[in-house]
Design a protein around this motif. Sequence first.
Motif: not given
Length: 127
Positions: A71-98
Amino acid sequence: MTTHTQLPPGQRFFTNLDRICASARLVVDRPKDSRHPRAPQAVYPVDYGYLDGTTGGDGEGVDVFRGSAEGAGVVGVFLTADPNKRDVEVKVLLDCTGDEIERVRHLLDDVLEIGGLLVLRQDSQAA
């Protein structure tokens, strides 16, 4: 001229993300405590999956880490940059505690070594 309600910086991003998460089914393909398929030393501290019918930076569904704070919902995101895969992504943090956010950070930074820039929702209780 139409007047638009001013939202705090970043709020529109999280409001739109709420709408996307609410309208898509979360598919958990790596449950909590499962191992990464290509990096067996990496154990997922929370459920990990994707939003069905969405498109993330890698062309697949938007990635989601789902914690235990139902029920906490979207609490944040991690922005990642992986040079091995050569990709950049947004990873959603849903219902996560600190604590869960910190364990995801450890997974991304210290174990998988791809790093992640944490962007917490300003009105989130997860911090």
